[in-house]
Scaffold this active site. Structure first.
Site, mmCIF file in Angstrom:
data_model
loop_
_atom_site.group_PDB
_atom_site.id
_atom_site.type_symbol
_atom_site.label_atom_id
_atom_site.label_comp_id
_atom_site.label_asym_id
_atom_site.label_seq_id
_atom_site.Cartn_x
_atom_site.Cartn_y
_atom_site.Cartn_z
ATOM 1 C CD GLN A 66 -16.996 -27.299 30.224
ATOM 2 O OE1 GLN A 66 -18.210 -27.802 31.025
ATOM 3 N NE2 GLN A 66 -16.467 -26.849 31.007
ATOM 4 C CD GLN A 112 -19.107 -24.819 28.481
ATOM 5 O OE1 GLN A 112 -20.376 -24.878 28.246
ATOM 6 N NE2 GLN A 112 -18.066 -24.627 28.586
ATOM 7 C CG ASP A 113 -14.542 -25.313 25.899
ATOM 8 O OD1 ASP A 113 -15.025 -24.100 26.087
ATOM 9 O OD2 ASP A 113 -14.394 -26.055 27.220
ATOM 10 C CG ASP A 131 -15.199 -19.861 27.079
ATOM 11 O OD1 ASP A 131 -15.171 -18.843 27.590
ATOM 12 O OD2 ASP A 131 -15.686 -20.534 28.109
ATOM 13 N NE ARG A 172 -16.052 -17.405 30.157
ATOM 14 C CZ ARG A 172 -16.246 -17.878 30.553
ATOM 15 N NH1 ARG A 172 -17.087 -17.348 31.757
ATOM 16 N NH2 ARG A 172 -17.374 -19.288 30.746
#
Length: 318
Positions: free
Chosen positions: A109, A131-132, A153, A221
């Site tokens: 993250q 990520q993120d 994500d 998701r």
């Protein structure tokens, strides 16, 4: 547009770092305060605090004015605190800026921008990380003609947010990772939050294209129990896995989430092999789809005209 302060690394403005200009901006303003940030890469961590209302960052364009950092969870930051730029002052605007977190895919993250600012809007900006990437944390937000790059994500949070005429690019992740465009965080069915992606491009970034067959990429998701995300009138390229959506953990939220697709196009938009969860459906009703427009979902007709940014209030521009 009246420019109030100029930031320039070459000394041609009032300030060299962005933070100094932000500190000089008035608190609790009811009128727009524009900070023009000249083309250059600025290695700064910026927080537009609650008292700094009605701030606008005006850059020279994507890839020209860049704000860069590399905080990550692996290096000891929380996801929340890893952001290169964080905004909570209401009415924040940005135009023509790249927000980047260059920590890399193995640092997990690592947020480029976090917004918890009501009535925040971004026009012709890019958000670059893995990520993120983009933490759409809370309240009402709008993104127009923006580019978002990431892996896992990479658009996540619990805002009520609309992306319009924007490009979402899945990048090459670490080995054994999957790409997921969204992870929406609605925890209560009464929350009027969600991610609405309208008339956007859903595609692979340049580094993923040569190795496309090695990685699976999904639309979203369920991060939280009532996760809600809709893709409408968007062009989905072949990067999208036929299954469309991915489980978070076993059967968690598969029956309580709200995932919808409406009138998308392109090779990735074929819904015949999509998941069969109770929480997923192909939308057939324009009435239901209209809940997620700028006008209805974020009350954009009330506040976006004052930004000067283009938008269309309904499902289509016509």
């Amino acid at each position: 547009m009246k420019i109030n302060l100029v930031v320039a690394k070459d000394g041609s403005g009032e300030f060299t770092p962005i933070n100094d200009a932000l500190n000089a901006a008035p608190n609790n303003s009811n009128t727009r305060f524009v900070i023009y940030i000249k083309r250059e890469a600025y290695f700064e961590y910026i927080e537009v605090v609650r008292a700094k209302t009605m701030i606008m960052f005006l850059g020279d364009g994507i890839g020209k004015t860049l704000i860069k950092g590399n905080r990550s969870v692996v290096d000891g930051w929380t996801t929340f605190r890893s952001s290169t730029v964080a905004v909570v002052g209401n009415g924040f605007l940005a135009k023509g800026i790249t927000f980047e977190n260059y920590a890399g895919p193995s640092k997990h993250q690592a947020v480029a921008l976090r917004s918890g600012a009501d009535f925040s809007a971004f026009y012709q900006c890019s958000f670059v990380a893995y990520q993120d990437t983009l933490y759409v944390h809370s309240l009402r937000q709008f993104y127009r003609e923006c580019d978002v790059y990431g892996t896992v994500d990479f658009i996540f949070g619990n805002a009520a947010v609309v992306f319009q005429n924007s490009n979402l690019y899945a990048r090459k992740p670490d080995p054994n990772q999957k790409n997921i465009f969204t992870a929406q965080g609605r925890e209560d069915p009464n929350q009027n939050t969600g991610i609405s992606i309208l008339n956007c491009k859903v595609a692979a970034a340049a580094d993923l294209i040569p190795v496309l067959s090695q990685f699976r990429t999904f639309l979203g998701r369920p991060w939280k129990l009532y996760s809600r995300t809709v893709f409408m009138f968007s062009n989905m390229e072949a990067v999208v896995d036929p299954k469309g959506w991915l489980e978070w953990d076993g059967d968690f939220a598969l029956n309580t989430s709200y995932y919808r697709e409406y009138k998308n196009r392109g090779p990735g938009s074929n819904t015949t092999a999509r998941v069969t969860w109770t929480g997923y459906a192909v939308l057939n009703s324009s009435t239901e789809a209209s809940q997620f427009t700028v006008a209805n979902f974020i009350q954009g007709n009330q506040w976006l005209p004052a930004t000067g940014f283009p938008f269309f209030p309904n499902l289509t521009a016509t």
